[in-house]
Scaffold this motif. Structure first.
Motif, PDB file in Angstrom:
ATOM      1  N   GLY A  23       0.893  -1.290  -0.311  1.00 15.86           N
ATOM      2  CA  GLY A  23      -0.247   0.152  -0.026  1.00 15.86           C
ATOM      3  C   GLY A  23       0.357   1.440  -0.019  1.00 15.86           C
ATOM      4  N   PRO A  24       0.987   2.133  -0.748  1.00 15.70           N
ATOM      5  CA  PRO A  24       1.681   3.285  -1.095  1.00 15.70           C
ATOM      6  C   PRO A  24       1.184   4.178   0.242  1.00 15.70           C
ATOM      7  CG  PRO A  24       0.159   3.512  -2.686  1.00 15.70           C
ATOM      8  CD  PRO A  24      -0.171   2.513  -2.323  1.00 15.70           C
ATOM      9  N   THR A  25      -0.148   4.615   0.253  1.00 13.80           N
ATOM     10  CA  THR A  25      -0.237   5.709   1.213  1.00 13.80           C
ATOM     11  C   THR A  25      -0.398   4.562   3.377  1.00 13.80           C
ATOM     12  OG1 THR A  25      -2.162   6.004   0.864  1.00 13.80           O
ATOM     13  CG2 THR A  25      -0.741   7.303  -0.187  1.00 13.80           C
ATOM     14  N   LEU A  26      -0.849   5.558   3.825  1.00  8.10           N
ATOM     15  CA  LEU A  26      -0.431   5.487   5.589  1.00  8.10           C
ATOM     16  C   LEU A  26      -1.913   4.531   5.746  1.00  8.10           C
ATOM     17  CD1 LEU A  26      -0.399   4.972   8.914  1.00  8.10           C
ATOM     18  CD2 LEU A  26      -0.959   6.987   8.079  1.00  8.10           C
ATOM     19  N   TYR A  27      -3.155   4.852   4.499  1.00 11.03           N
ATOM     20  CA  TYR A  27      -5.013   4.605   4.643  1.00 11.03           C
ATOM     21  C   TYR A  27      -4.599   3.776   4.057  1.00 11.03           C
ATOM     22  CZ  TYR A  27      -4.981   9.156   6.356  1.00 11.03           C
ATOM     23  OH  TYR A  27      -4.344  10.494   7.826  1.00 11.03           O
ATOM     24  N   ASP A  28      -3.698   3.497   3.103  1.00 11.28           N
ATOM     25  CA  ASP A  28      -3.815   1.596   2.480  1.00 11.28           C
ATOM     26  C   ASP A  28      -3.595   0.955   3.709  1.00 11.28           C
ATOM     27  OD1 ASP A  28      -5.040   2.923  -0.209  1.00 11.28           O
ATOM     28  OD2 ASP A  28      -2.766   3.157  -0.435  1.00 11.28           O
ATOM     29  N   ARG A  29      -2.710   0.430   4.051  1.00 15.56           N
ATOM     30  CA  ARG A  29      -2.133   0.092   4.864  1.00 15.56           C
ATOM     31  C   ARG A  29      -3.384  -0.058   6.321  1.00 15.56           C
ATOM     32  NH1 ARG A  29       2.424   2.130   3.842  1.00 15.56           N
ATOM     33  NH2 ARG A  29       4.015   1.034   2.675  1.00 15.56           N
ATOM     34  N   ILE A  30      -3.672   0.923   6.687  1.00 20.23           N
ATOM     35  CA  ILE A  30      -4.864   0.540   7.773  1.00 20.23           C
ATOM     36  C   ILE A  30      -5.895  -0.062   7.250  1.00 20.23           C
ATOM     37  CG2 ILE A  30      -6.611   2.100   9.443  1.00 20.23           C
ATOM     38  CD1 ILE A  30      -4.434   4.190   9.109  1.00 20.23           C
ATOM     39  N   LEU A  31      -6.524  -0.024   6.017  1.00 19.19           N
ATOM     40  CA  LEU A  31      -7.465  -0.714   5.180  1.00 19.19           C
ATOM     41  C   LEU A  31      -7.359  -1.919   4.792  1.00 19.19           C
ATOM     42  CD1 LEU A  31     -10.523   0.001   3.603  1.00 19.19           C
ATOM     43  CD2 LEU A  31      -8.946   0.037   1.486  1.00 19.19           C
TER      44      LEU A  31
ATOM     45  N   PHE B  30      -7.122  -2.247  -7.581  1.00 19.06           N
ATOM     46  CA  PHE B  30      -7.966  -0.896  -7.931  1.00 19.06           C
ATOM     47  C   PHE B  30      -6.543   0.132  -7.524  1.00 19.06           C
ATOM     48  CE2 PHE B  30     -12.117  -2.133  -5.929  1.00 19.06           C
ATOM     49  CZ  PHE B  30     -12.392  -2.665  -7.772  1.00 19.06           C
ATOM     50  N   PRO B  31      -6.844   1.034  -8.553  1.00 17.47           N
ATOM     51  CA  PRO B  31      -5.560   2.071  -8.388  1.00 17.47           C
ATOM     52  C   PRO B  31      -5.172   2.859  -7.206  1.00 17.47           C
ATOM     53  CG  PRO B  31      -7.810   2.835  -9.817  1.00 17.47           C
ATOM     54  CD  PRO B  31      -7.273   1.654  -9.462  1.00 17.47           C
ATOM     55  N   ASP B  32      -6.778   2.949  -6.739  1.00 19.48           N
ATOM     56  CA  ASP B  32      -6.840   4.326  -5.961  1.00 19.48           C
ATOM     57  C   ASP B  32      -6.981   4.184  -4.703  1.00 19.48           C
ATOM     58  OD1 ASP B  32      -8.591   6.626  -5.707  1.00 19.48           O
ATOM     59  OD2 ASP B  32      -6.777   7.163  -5.560  1.00 19.48           O
ATOM     60  N   PHE B  33      -6.233   5.224  -3.880  1.00 16.99           N
ATOM     61  CA  PHE B  33      -7.581   4.199  -2.146  1.00 16.99           C
ATOM     62  C   PHE B  33      -8.591   4.263  -2.111  1.00 16.99           C
ATOM     63  CE2 PHE B  33      -7.979   4.259   2.188  1.00 16.99           C
ATOM     64  CZ  PHE B  33      -8.698   4.970   2.671  1.00 16.99           C
ATOM     65  N   PHE B  34      -9.064   5.617  -2.813  1.00 13.92           N
ATOM     66  CA  PHE B  34     -10.612   5.436  -2.908  1.00 13.92           C
ATOM     67  C   PHE B  34     -11.507   4.366  -3.287  1.00 13.92           C
ATOM     68  CE2 PHE B  34     -10.434   9.460   0.323  1.00 13.92           C
ATOM     69  CZ  PHE B  34     -10.148   9.787  -0.281  1.00 13.92           C
ATOM     70  N   THR B  35     -11.252   3.912  -4.263  1.00 16.02           N
ATOM     71  CA  THR B  35     -11.583   2.389  -5.145  1.00 16.02           C
ATOM     72  C   THR B  35     -11.177   1.127  -3.827  1.00 16.02           C
ATOM     73  OG1 THR B  35      -9.808   2.423  -6.086  1.00 16.02           O
ATOM     74  CG2 THR B  35     -11.688   3.391  -7.126  1.00 16.02           C
ATOM     75  N   ARG B  36     -10.615   1.524  -3.728  1.00 21.53           N
ATOM     76  CA  ARG B  36      -9.828   0.626  -2.095  1.00 21.53           C
ATOM     77  C   ARG B  36     -10.403   0.442  -0.951  1.00 21.53           C
ATOM     78  NH1 ARG B  36      -4.360   1.751  -3.227  1.00 21.53           N
ATOM     79  NH2 ARG B  36      -3.767   1.104  -4.879  1.00 21.53           N
ATOM     80  N   THR B  37     -11.507   1.089  -1.072  1.00 16.83           N
ATOM     81  CA  THR B  37     -12.521   0.948  -0.168  1.00 16.83           C
ATOM     82  C   THR B  37     -13.489   0.906  -0.311  1.00 16.83           C
ATOM     83  OG1 THR B  37     -12.548   3.565   0.207  1.00 16.83           O
ATOM     84  CG2 THR B  37     -11.549   3.287   1.787  1.00 16.83           C
ATOM     85  N   HIS B  38     -14.376   0.985  -2.287  1.00 16.70           N
ATOM     86  CA  HIS B  38     -15.318   0.487  -1.522  1.00 16.70           C
ATOM     87  C   HIS B  38     -15.087  -1.278  -2.015  1.00 16.70           C
ATOM     88  CE1 HIS B  38     -18.707  -1.419  -4.478  1.00 16.70           C
ATOM     89  NE2 HIS B  38     -17.360  -2.162  -5.417  1.00 16.70           N
ATOM     90  N   ALA B  39     -13.806  -1.598  -2.241  1.00 16.48           N
ATOM     91  CA  ALA B  39     -13.942  -3.262  -2.042  1.00 16.48           C
ATOM     92  C   ALA B  39     -13.716  -3.565  -1.187  1.00 16.48           C
ATOM     93  CB  ALA B  39     -12.741  -3.194  -3.483  1.00 16.48           C
ATOM     94  N   GLU B 108       1.701  16.701 -17.543  1.00 11.83           N
ATOM     95  CA  GLU B 108       2.275  17.740 -17.661  1.00 11.83           C
ATOM     96  C   GLU B 108       2.290  18.016 -16.437  1.00 11.83           C
ATOM     97  OE1 GLU B 108      -1.479  17.891 -18.459  1.00 11.83           O
ATOM     98  OE2 GLU B 108      -0.538  17.411 -20.905  1.00 11.83           O
ATOM     99  N   GLU B 109       1.825  18.158 -15.898  1.00 10.54           N
ATOM    100  CA  GLU B 109       2.124  18.308 -14.183  1.00 10.54           C
ATOM    101  C   GLU B 109       2.430  17.106 -13.209  1.00 10.54           C
ATOM    102  OE1 GLU B 109      -0.299  18.910 -12.094  1.00 10.54           O
ATOM    103  OE2 GLU B 109      -2.327  18.935 -13.171  1.00 10.54           O
ATOM    104  N   THR B 110       2.547  17.124 -12.029  1.00 12.83           N
ATOM    105  CA  THR B 110       2.140  15.913 -11.087  1.00 12.83           C
ATOM    106  C   THR B 110       1.372  15.901 -10.522  1.00 12.83           C
ATOM    107  OG1 THR B 110       3.370  16.936  -9.754  1.00 12.83           O
ATOM    108  CG2 THR B 110       4.438  15.587 -10.911  1.00 12.83           C
ATOM    109  N   SER B 111       0.140  15.855 -11.007  1.00 10.17           N
ATOM    110  CA  SER B 111      -0.888  15.297 -10.019  1.00 10.17           C
ATOM    111  C   SER B 111      -0.988  15.158  -8.584  1.00 10.17           C
ATOM    112  CB  SER B 111      -2.216  14.795 -11.220  1.00 10.17           C
ATOM    113  OG  SER B 111      -2.108  13.311 -11.130  1.00 10.17           O
ATOM    114  N   SER B 112      -2.336  14.575  -8.505  1.00  5.31           N
ATOM    115  CA  SER B 112      -2.186  14.162  -6.672  1.00  5.31           C
ATOM    116  C   SER B 112      -1.913  12.713  -7.034  1.00  5.31           C
ATOM    117  CB  SER B 112      -3.864  13.959  -6.631  1.00  5.31           C
ATOM    118  OG  SER B 112      -4.569  12.691  -7.177  1.00  5.31           O
ATOM    119  N   LYS B 113      -0.780  11.989  -6.031  1.00  7.41           N
ATOM    120  CA  LYS B 113      -0.503  10.490  -6.141  1.00  7.41           C
ATOM    121  C   LYS B 113      -1.145   9.590  -5.278  1.00  7.41           C
ATOM    122  CE  LYS B 113       3.915  12.570  -5.367  1.00  7.41           C
ATOM    123  NZ  LYS B 113       2.972  13.947  -6.071  1.00  7.41           N
ATOM    124  N   PRO B 114      -1.493   8.617  -6.242  1.00  5.84           N
ATOM    125  CA  PRO B 114      -2.499   6.825  -6.128  1.00  5.84           C
ATOM    126  C   PRO B 114      -2.370   6.606  -4.657  1.00  5.84           C
ATOM    127  CG  PRO B 114      -0.376   6.308  -7.632  1.00  5.84           C
ATOM    128  CD  PRO B 114       0.028   8.426  -7.393  1.00  5.84           C
TER     129      PRO B 114
END
Lengths: 90, 114
Positions: A23-31, B30-39, B108-114
């Motif tokens: 998990g890259p961020t901390l919150y992935d790990r907590i999840l 899933f690519p992103d933290f918020f999609t993983r909360t769904h899973a 172009e620019e570094t957007s929010s980290k996954p």
């Protein structure tokens, strides 16, 4: 009959642990740890029925309680430390 | 009657573990933290619900059924609240959900980290 859910729950717990390490961020790990905890509760219940006499359901109840409280505690702990530094660390 | 209970609880157990497996696969890919909360939410509610109801059918009337009901009720309440708290804490600490326009102009620019 209970072998298949038990084995699948073990696989799911392994996957949750992989997500916890990757998990890259901390919150992935907590999840991931939260998912691991709830799957442990299910695993205890399934193993309980596998072994015939249902003795360990109390442990599953307590484990569900503790898992929830620990997730809220970890979130509260990290909420007050440096706010943005933790979200961007990879 | 006994055979019927066995069949129904066997179907519930298998479908519950199927939902748990697909939810875990979603949690993994899933690519992103918020999609993983769904899973993770899928595994917590659907998987736990089906597996525990499957066990309840096997338990018959008695204290074991009461304990299983307690576990089911509490795990449904706890996991949804925990998921909500996690998403709120993540959003508040600056973790942005990955939206569609992030992908298009992320070169172009570094957007929010996954």
């Amino acid at each position: 009959m209970y072998i298949i859910p038990a084995v699948i729950l073990l696989i799911v717990m392994g996957i949750a642990l992989c997500r916890a390490f990757m998990g890259p961020t901390l919150y992935d790990r907590i999840l991931a740890v939260n998912t691991f905890g709830t799957k442990t509760v299910l695993f205890i219940a399934v193993i309980d029925f596998l072994s015939g006499r249902q003795a360990f359901l109390d442990i599953a109840i307590v484990y569900a309680l503790i898992n929830f409280i620990s997730v809220i505690g970890i979130l509260r702990f990290f909420e007050y430390s440096s706010k943005t530094a933790l979200a961007e660390e990879d | 009657m006994e055979l019927l209970l066995d069949i129904v609880s066997w179907i519930l157990l298998i479908s519950g573990s199927f939902f748990t497996l697909t939810g875990a696969l979603g949690l993994f890919r899933f690519p992103d933290f918020f999609t993983r909360t769904h899973a993770a939410g899928v595994t917590d509610t659907a998987g736990a619900g089906l597996i525990l109801t499957g066990l309840m059918l096997q338990a018959g009337w008695g204290l074991v059924l009461a304990k299983l009901l307690l576990i089911l009720l509490f795990s449904l309440l706890a996991s949804t609240t925990a998921c909500h708290a996690m998403a709120k804490a993540a959003l508040k600490s600056g973790l942005k959900p990955q939206t569609v326009n992030d992908n298009s102009n992320s070169e172009e620019e570094t957007s929010s980290k996954p």
